[in-house]
Scaffold this motif. Structure first.
Motif, PDB file in Angstrom:
ATOM      1  N   ASP A   1       0.806  -1.219   0.000  1.00 48.42           N
ATOM      2  CA  ASP A   1       0.000   0.000   0.000  1.00 48.42           C
ATOM      3  C   ASP A   1       0.841   1.270   0.000  1.00 48.42           C
ATOM      4  O   ASP A   1       0.311   2.362  -0.112  1.00 48.42           O
ATOM      5  N   SER A   2       2.149   1.141   0.069  1.00 52.90           N
ATOM      6  CA  SER A   2       3.026   2.308   0.036  1.00 52.90           C
ATOM      7  C   SER A   2       3.455   2.594  -1.406  1.00 52.90           C
ATOM      8  O   SER A   2       4.178   1.799  -2.019  1.00 52.90           O
ATOM      9  N   GLU A   3       3.018   3.722  -1.915  1.00 52.72           N
ATOM     10  CA  GLU A   3       3.413   4.120  -3.274  1.00 52.72           C
ATOM     11  C   GLU A   3       4.928   4.306  -3.363  1.00 52.72           C
ATOM     12  O   GLU A   3       5.544   3.968  -4.367  1.00 52.72           O
TER      13      GLU A   3
ATOM     14  N   ASN B   1      -3.846  -3.183  -2.029  1.00 47.76           N
ATOM     15  CA  ASN B   1      -4.501  -3.831  -0.889  1.00 47.76           C
ATOM     16  C   ASN B   1      -4.598  -5.327  -1.150  1.00 47.76           C
ATOM     17  O   ASN B   1      -4.355  -5.795  -2.266  1.00 47.76           O
ATOM     18  N   GLY B   2      -4.948  -6.063  -0.125  1.00 42.92           N
ATOM     19  CA  GLY B   2      -4.962  -7.512  -0.221  1.00 42.92           C
ATOM     20  C   GLY B   2      -5.994  -8.059  -1.179  1.00 42.92           C
ATOM     21  O   GLY B   2      -5.714  -9.003  -1.931  1.00 42.92           O
TER      22      GLY B   2
ATOM     23  N   ASN C   1       1.413  -5.653   6.227  1.00 46.40           N
ATOM     24  CA  ASN C   1       0.459  -4.668   6.726  1.00 46.40           C
ATOM     25  C   ASN C   1      -0.160  -3.902   5.554  1.00 46.40           C
ATOM     26  O   ASN C   1       0.288  -2.820   5.196  1.00 46.40           O
ATOM     27  N   ILE C   2      -1.202  -4.508   4.959  1.00 48.62           N
ATOM     28  CA  ILE C   2      -1.929  -3.882   3.863  1.00 48.62           C
ATOM     29  C   ILE C   2      -3.422  -3.939   4.173  1.00 48.62           C
ATOM     30  O   ILE C   2      -3.869  -4.814   4.916  1.00 48.62           O
TER      31      ILE C   2
ATOM     32  N   GLY D   1      -1.301  -9.341   4.489  1.00 49.25           N
ATOM     33  CA  GLY D   1      -0.404 -10.133   3.675  1.00 49.25           C
ATOM     34  C   GLY D   1      -0.438 -11.621   3.980  1.00 49.25           C
ATOM     35  O   GLY D   1      -0.275 -12.450   3.079  1.00 49.25           O
ATOM     36  N   ILE D   2      -0.661 -11.978   5.224  1.00 51.61           N
ATOM     37  CA  ILE D   2      -0.726 -13.397   5.574  1.00 51.61           C
ATOM     38  C   ILE D   2      -1.966 -14.039   4.953  1.00 51.61           C
ATOM     39  O   ILE D   2      -1.905 -15.155   4.436  1.00 51.61           O
TER      40      ILE D   2
END
Length: 123
Positions: free
Chosen positions: A8-10, A34-35, A55-56, A61-62
């Protein structure tokens, strides 16, 4: 080889694309922020390599990792995260991640993994 970045980080996505753009035979053609979008793009395009943050939004992510690994797949999955602790590493590797890397100290290793995957796919 095709690559999907799920982060989610550009800024991180851009840095990854810049770092990997000179690898011959690697096409960074898919991105997801996003997931849910990551899962959809994975099943639509079935990329050879996935770079996945934990962390998305929407699905973490899991959950994405579990979804991708529901069936046997040759896709290389690189978990690239700031959650670098033994527990997270253990969970991700047990769920099928091929690599677990810390964004702050092992970012450059993504390049080595991707170039080796491209070389091995040719031979």
């Amino acid at each position: 080889m095709s690559l999907l970045i799920i982060d989610d980080s550009e800024l991180i996505s851009q840095k990854l694309k810049e770092m990997l753009c000179d690898i011959q035979d690697l096409k960074i053609i898919y991105e997801a922020t996003n997931g849910l979008e990551g899962i959809e793009k994975y099943w639509q395009f079935k990329p050879d390599i996935v770079i996945l943050d934990i962390n998305i939004p929407e699905f973490n992510g899991i959950e994405v990792l579990k979804n991708i690994r529901k069936v046997s797949s040759p896709t290389k999955i690189i978990v690239l995260t700031n959650y670098n602790n033994q527990y997270m590493q253990s969970v991700c590797l047990s769920e099928g991640a091929d690599y677990f890397l810390d964004k702050s100290t092992e970012f450059q290793k993504v390049y080595d993994i991707c170039i080796n995957a491209c070389i091995n796919s040719i031979s």
